[in-house]
Design a protein around this motif. Sequence first.
Motif, PDB file in Angstrom:
ATOM      1  N   VAL A  33       0.846  -1.198   0.000  1.00 45.25           N
ATOM      2  CA  VAL A  33       0.000   0.000   0.000  1.00 45.25           C
ATOM      3  C   VAL A  33       0.881   1.247   0.000  1.00 45.25           C
ATOM      4  O   VAL A  33       0.647   2.189  -0.770  1.00 45.25           O
ATOM      5  N   ALA A  34       1.895   1.266   0.848  1.00 40.98           N
ATOM      6  CA  ALA A  34       2.793   2.428   0.907  1.00 40.98           C
ATOM      7  C   ALA A  34       3.511   2.624  -0.425  1.00 40.98           C
ATOM      8  O   ALA A  34       3.642   3.755  -0.917  1.00 40.98           O
ATOM      9  N   THR A  35       3.949   1.538  -1.028  1.00 39.79           N
ATOM     10  CA  THR A  35       4.642   1.628  -2.317  1.00 39.79           C
ATOM     11  C   THR A  35       3.680   2.075  -3.417  1.00 39.79           C
ATOM     12  O   THR A  35       4.043   2.871  -4.288  1.00 39.79           O
ATOM     13  N   ALA A  36       2.446   1.585  -3.386  1.00 43.98           N
ATOM     14  CA  ALA A  36       1.450   1.964  -4.393  1.00 43.98           C
ATOM     15  C   ALA A  36       1.151   3.457  -4.349  1.00 43.98           C
ATOM     16  O   ALA A  36       0.806   4.053  -5.359  1.00 43.98           O
ATOM     17  N   ALA A  39       5.720   7.991  -5.195  1.00 49.59           N
ATOM     18  CA  ALA A  39       5.902   8.733  -6.438  1.00 49.59           C
ATOM     19  C   ALA A  39       6.779   7.973  -7.430  1.00 49.59           C
ATOM     20  O   ALA A  39       6.868   8.366  -8.586  1.00 49.59           O
ATOM     21  N   GLU A  40       7.420   6.892  -7.000  1.00 51.98           N
ATOM     22  CA  GLU A  40       8.280   6.131  -7.896  1.00 51.98           C
ATOM     23  C   GLU A  40       7.403   5.296  -8.819  1.00 51.98           C
ATOM     24  O   GLU A  40       6.852   4.275  -8.432  1.00 51.98           O
ATOM     25  N   HIS A  41       7.257   5.748 -10.035  1.00 52.40           N
ATOM     26  CA  HIS A  41       6.253   5.264 -10.985  1.00 52.40           C
ATOM     27  C   HIS A  41       6.273   3.750 -11.195  1.00 52.40           C
ATOM     28  O   HIS A  41       5.256   3.089 -11.062  1.00 52.40           O
ATOM     29  N   ASP A  42       7.417   3.177 -11.537  1.00 48.19           N
ATOM     30  CA  ASP A  42       7.470   1.745 -11.845  1.00 48.19           C
ATOM     31  C   ASP A  42       7.120   0.888 -10.641  1.00 48.19           C
ATOM     32  O   ASP A  42       6.326  -0.044 -10.739  1.00 48.19           O
ATOM     33  N   ASN A  43       7.711   1.191  -9.496  1.00 49.61           N
ATOM     34  CA  ASN A  43       7.419   0.419  -8.286  1.00 49.61           C
ATOM     35  C   ASN A  43       5.971   0.600  -7.854  1.00 49.61           C
ATOM     36  O   ASN A  43       5.332  -0.350  -7.395  1.00 49.61           O
ATOM     37  N   ALA A  44       5.445   1.800  -7.995  1.00 46.85           N
ATOM     38  CA  ALA A  44       4.058   2.058  -7.628  1.00 46.85           C
ATOM     39  C   ALA A  44       3.112   1.249  -8.509  1.00 46.85           C
ATOM     40  O   ALA A  44       2.152   0.653  -8.013  1.00 46.85           O
ATOM     41  N   GLN A  45       3.396   1.180  -9.793  1.00 43.31           N
ATOM     42  CA  GLN A  45       2.558   0.392 -10.701  1.00 43.31           C
ATOM     43  C   GLN A  45       2.595  -1.084 -10.354  1.00 43.31           C
ATOM     44  O   GLN A  45       1.567  -1.757 -10.372  1.00 43.31           O
TER      45      GLN A  45
END
Length: 65
Positions: A33-36, A39-45
């Motif tokens: 959830v925190a990663t999603a 702001a880091e686009h690839d990891n968030a996706q």
Amino acid sequence: MERHSDLAVVPADGEFADLGIGGFAASAVEELVATARSAEHDNAQDAQGALALLLRLTASGSGAA
């Protein structure tokens, strides 16, 4: 003219609280959830995709597919 837009689905507060999991799995969900939300686009996706899969799997396990 071709249009392109990025749409991000970010988990709401408490959305994963009722999954009935604890311990390591609950910690992993909190980290996803925190990663999603980051702001880091690839990891968030990647995290958003993992959370979406988790919701699908838990929904199919409860008979609500």
